[in-house]
Design a protein around this motif. Structure first.
Motif, mmCIF file in Angstrom:
data_model
loop_
_atom_site.group_PDB
_atom_site.id
_atom_site.type_symbol
_atom_site.label_atom_id
_atom_site.label_comp_id
_atom_site.label_asym_id
_atom_site.label_seq_id
_atom_site.Cartn_x
_atom_site.Cartn_y
_atom_site.Cartn_z
ATOM 1 N N ALA A 1 0.827 -1.205 0.000
ATOM 2 C CA ALA A 1 0.000 0.000 0.000
ATOM 3 C C ALA A 1 0.862 1.256 0.000
ATOM 4 N N CYS A 2 0.427 2.265 -0.759
ATOM 5 C CA CYS A 2 1.193 3.505 -0.894
ATOM 6 C C CYS A 2 0.309 4.708 -0.584
ATOM 7 N N GLY A 3 0.965 5.873 -0.445
ATOM 8 C CA GLY A 3 0.227 7.113 -0.233
ATOM 9 C C GLY A 3 -0.656 7.046 0.992
ATOM 10 N N THR A 4 -1.888 7.588 0.853
ATOM 11 C CA THR A 4 -2.803 7.607 1.994
ATOM 12 C C THR A 4 -3.420 6.236 2.260
ATOM 13 N N ASP A 5 -3.275 5.297 1.332
ATOM 14 C CA ASP A 5 -3.692 3.923 1.640
ATOM 15 C C ASP A 5 -2.781 3.324 2.706
ATOM 16 N N GLN A 6 -1.529 3.736 2.700
ATOM 17 C CA GLN A 6 -0.582 3.277 3.720
ATOM 18 C C GLN A 6 -0.681 4.144 4.973
ATOM 19 N N TYR A 7 -0.641 5.456 4.810
ATOM 20 C CA TYR A 7 -0.663 6.395 5.935
ATOM 21 C C TYR A 7 -1.815 7.385 5.738
ATOM 22 N N PRO A 8 -3.026 7.062 6.243
ATOM 23 C CA PRO A 8 -4.196 7.927 6.023
ATOM 24 C C PRO A 8 -3.978 9.343 6.547
ATOM 25 N N ASP A 9 -4.627 10.278 5.832
ATOM 26 C CA ASP A 9 -4.645 11.684 6.256
ATOM 27 C C ASP A 9 -3.239 12.268 6.380
ATOM 28 N N THR A 10 -2.366 11.908 5.445
ATOM 29 C CA THR A 10 -1.015 12.489 5.400
ATOM 30 C C THR A 10 -0.745 13.012 3.993
ATOM 31 N N THR A 11 0.271 13.831 3.869
ATOM 32 C CA THR A 11 0.743 14.305 2.568
ATOM 33 C C THR A 11 2.149 13.766 2.337
ATOM 34 N N PRO A 12 2.622 13.755 1.090
ATOM 35 C CA PRO A 12 4.006 13.339 0.859
ATOM 36 C C PRO A 12 4.998 14.160 1.669
ATOM 37 N N GLN A 13 4.701 15.450 1.839
ATOM 38 C CA GLN A 13 5.616 16.324 2.582
ATOM 39 C C GLN A 13 5.719 15.907 4.049
ATOM 40 N N VAL A 14 4.571 15.528 4.630
ATOM 41 C CA VAL A 14 4.565 15.071 6.027
ATOM 42 C C VAL A 14 5.367 13.789 6.163
ATOM 43 N N ARG A 15 5.192 12.863 5.220
ATOM 44 C CA ARG A 15 5.923 11.597 5.271
ATOM 45 C C ARG A 15 7.417 11.812 5.055
ATOM 46 N N GLN A 16 7.758 12.688 4.127
ATOM 47 C CA GLN A 16 9.174 12.958 3.858
ATOM 48 C C GLN A 16 9.849 13.648 5.039
#
Length: 294
Positions: free
Chosen positions: A120-135
């Motif tokens: 799972a990628c993107g918000t399927d992996q980490y709901p309610d997040t943006t790429p910037q938050v994950r980075q």
């Protein structure tokens, strides 16, 4: 990191939408939080004690959520397994650096995900997040580990342990949502390369699912062969193990699984260990809890 769980259900809990998850986040510290935590707690000792006991593969589950006991306020990255950890994920990885500096020959692998899903990628992996938050979290990872991070421009399956020691690249960060969370950084390895085997039958024999040919096939494809030992095994196997070991009320028998592969592998090349195993209830000194009492 479940030794550090709070009584607060994490945002982004597996199988729940954001609205229900948010409601339960606010309610669980008051109602049923302790019960939920007890269902999710699989470890009871700190990460430093785990490392001292021999653990070199860490299942590191994280989510961007409000802190425990907070219904409102800013979010940050916490560990989770149902309930979220009391300390932030950044604080949870801080002990690794000093420990590895004190043990310059040791290699450690951390697999970061929300709930053990490699694909799972993107918000399927980490709901309610943006790429910037994950980075931003991966930047914290780089700040903690620095030069210890394995550079994946070298294929992991073609890199010897000695090479990793000489280069001091002794920390492998397996990242789910690799492209967006790390911006395809060479300082992480895509967790899609994990071949995650879940065995839940018979004695949980390592040779049947994760034997020599299976591991050689995975290695040729630059995959990381992982096997869970958290699954249940046959009741008869547990009873036999309890009788021969003298430990009453057993719920898990590591000897059955590990010794079989070790002994048989000495004479049969088709029997071998996977790259890593993960299991519940590790204890001090590398012991494993085999029942419900310490």
């Amino acid at each position: 990191m479940t030794y550090d769980l709070s009584d607060t259900l994490s945002d982004g809990y597996e199988g729940m939408g954001p609205v229900i998850s948010n409601i339960l986040h606010a309610v669980t510290p008051l109602v049923a939080g302790r019960f939920v935590r007890e269902q999710g707690q699989t470890q009871g000792i700190s990460i430093t004690d785990m490392l001292n006991g021999g653990a070199r593969f860490i299942d590191f589950r994280i989510m961007y959520t409000r802190g425990p006991d907070r219904a409102i306020g800013e979010k940050d990255w916490y560990c989770l397994h149902g309930c979220e950890s009391q300390k932030k994920a950044r604080d949870a990885i801080n002990p690794f650096g000093p420990w590895m500096d004190a043990h310059p020959q040791e290699l450690v692998v951390l697999w970061a995900s929300r709930h053990g899903n490699t694909g799972a990628c993107g918000t399927d992996q980490y709901p309610d997040t943006t790429p910037q938050v994950r980075q931003a979290f991966f930047k914290q990872v780089q700040e903690v580990f620095g030069e210890l991070l394995f550079n994946s421009t070298q294929r992991l399956n073609e890199t010897s342990v000695l090479s990793l020691q000489k280069r001091n690249q002794r920390l492998v960060w397996l990242a789910t949502d690799y492209v967006e969370s790390t911006e395809s950084s060479p300082l992480a390895v895509d967790a899609k390369s994990i071949d995650n085997q879940l065995v839940n039958s018979g004695h949980g024999r390592l040779d049947s699912t994760a034997g020599g040919p299976k591991r050689r096939d995975s290695s040729a494809q630059n995959r990381f062969l992982l096997m869970s030992m958290a699954a249940g095994v046959a009741k008869e196997a547990i009873e036999e193990c309890a009788a021969t070991s003298g430990v009453p009320n057993m719920t898990f028998c590591p000897k059955k699984v590990i010794d079989m592969a070790y002994v048989e592998g000495a004479a049969d090349l088709d029997v071998d260990f996977p790259n890593a195993i993960y299991l519940d209830a590790m204890d001090l000194g590398g012991l494993i809890r085999t029942g419900t009492a310490p």
